[in-house]
Design a protein around this motif. Sequence first.
Motif, PDB file in Angstrom:
ATOM      1  N   ALA A   1      52.735 -14.440  -4.989  1.00 20.64           N
ATOM      2  CA  ALA A   1      53.292 -14.786  -3.675  1.00 20.64           C
ATOM      3  C   ALA A   1      53.464 -16.289  -3.485  1.00 20.64           C
ATOM      4  CB  ALA A   1      52.401 -14.226  -2.571  1.00 20.64           C
ATOM      5  N   SER A   2      52.717 -17.090  -4.244  1.00 20.33           N
ATOM      6  CA  SER A   2      52.822 -18.549  -4.120  1.00 20.33           C
ATOM      7  C   SER A   2      53.682 -19.168  -5.215  1.00 20.33           C
ATOM      8  CB  SER A   2      51.418 -19.176  -4.153  1.00 20.33           C
ATOM      9  OG  SER A   2      50.746 -18.841  -5.358  1.00 20.33           O
ATOM     10  N   SER A   3      54.331 -18.336  -6.019  1.00 24.89           N
ATOM     11  CA  SER A   3      55.162 -18.850  -7.110  1.00 24.89           C
ATOM     12  C   SER A   3      56.605 -19.056  -6.649  1.00 24.89           C
ATOM     13  CB  SER A   3      55.149 -17.877  -8.290  1.00 24.89           C
ATOM     14  OG  SER A   3      55.771 -16.657  -7.942  1.00 24.89           O
ATOM     15  N   VAL A   4      57.270 -19.997  -7.281  1.00 23.21           N
ATOM     16  CA  VAL A   4      58.672 -20.281  -6.958  1.00 23.21           C
ATOM     17  C   VAL A   4      59.551 -19.097  -7.329  1.00 23.21           C
ATOM     18  CG1 VAL A   4      60.616 -21.801  -7.487  1.00 23.21           C
ATOM     19  CG2 VAL A   4      58.322 -22.761  -7.250  1.00 23.21           C
ATOM     20  N   GLU A   5      59.205 -18.425  -8.427  1.00 21.89           N
ATOM     21  CA  GLU A   5      60.015 -17.285  -8.889  1.00 21.89           C
ATOM     22  C   GLU A   5      60.049 -16.164  -7.855  1.00 21.89           C
ATOM     23  OE1 GLU A   5      57.634 -18.710 -10.613  1.00 21.89           O
ATOM     24  OE2 GLU A   5      58.794 -19.752 -12.171  1.00 21.89           O
ATOM     25  N   PHE A   6      58.935 -15.942  -7.173  1.00 24.78           N
ATOM     26  CA  PHE A   6      58.857 -14.869  -6.177  1.00 24.78           C
ATOM     27  C   PHE A   6      59.804 -15.136  -5.005  1.00 24.78           C
ATOM     28  CE2 PHE A   6      57.018 -12.787  -2.441  1.00 24.78           C
ATOM     29  CZ  PHE A   6      56.805 -11.501  -2.916  1.00 24.78           C
ATOM     30  N   HIS A   7      59.978 -16.404  -4.678  1.00 23.20           N
ATOM     31  CA  HIS A   7      60.800 -16.785  -3.525  1.00 23.20           C
ATOM     32  C   HIS A   7      62.151 -17.362  -3.958  1.00 23.20           C
ATOM     33  CE1 HIS A   7      57.451 -16.284  -0.701  1.00 23.20           C
ATOM     34  NE2 HIS A   7      56.682 -16.933  -1.553  1.00 23.20           N
TER      35      HIS A   7
END
Length: 261
Positions: free
Chosen positions: A30-36
């Motif tokens: 949830a804190s990764s750039v890929e997720f967002h």
Amino acid sequence: MKKEVVIKIVWVAILIVVALISIFVISPKASSVEFHHKTIESLDNKKITAMGITTAASVAALTIDAIPGDFTTPIASQVAEIGTYLLIVVGAIMLEKILLTLTGSLTFSIIIPIACALYLIYIFLGNIKLRELAVRLAVFGLVIFFIIPFSVKITDKIEADYKETIQYAKNIDVVVEEKAESGNWFDNLIENTKNSVNNVIEKLKQILNEFIDAVAILIITTCVMPILMFMFVFWVIKFMFGVTFDLSKIKGKKESVVDKK
């Protein structure tokens, strides 16, 4: 009695598992750039648009200021000031990008585990206020995690509805430069009469209005809408759960985990 003990043990196990999954599985994702990446891509597009309009405003201001006579100077100054407001837009976009990954870590590494711990204490003490605080804290964490992606989707829809206005302002420097270089637009308008000067001013006001409309849309979608979304969601939470977060009222009526109503 045994049944109540078994239920407590099950609840304890569930809460520990939820907290561990939240910290070690969900939080890193949830804190990764890929997720967002989709939300970040949308915010990057907004930033590119804002920077494009800033450049267009600067070029247009220089071109307008180069028109013979001082009557265009006030409008050129106002167009040049557009960049100042767009810096606020860019700052808001960067803040949203930072909060995207930060809220993921905050929610699933800190808030959810604390909510689980509070509910765990409630199981043994039976204090209703602890259970309510745990639920509210968990809801609060999920809200701050989802609010930015949700608001970005809404603002994308708004910007899509006003795409022509934003695109025109973004490319208006090219239009102004081409017309200025051709000599037909300015020269024909200011030729001979005072009415022609008024016509030039009206044309330049139209350009200024296009910039103002585009900047207003960007400010609404990047600054105002996220704040309104936060306020609306928290109002809904307060309406549904009666959120007060008053820690002074922790002492309250005890309730059995099995027989709670």
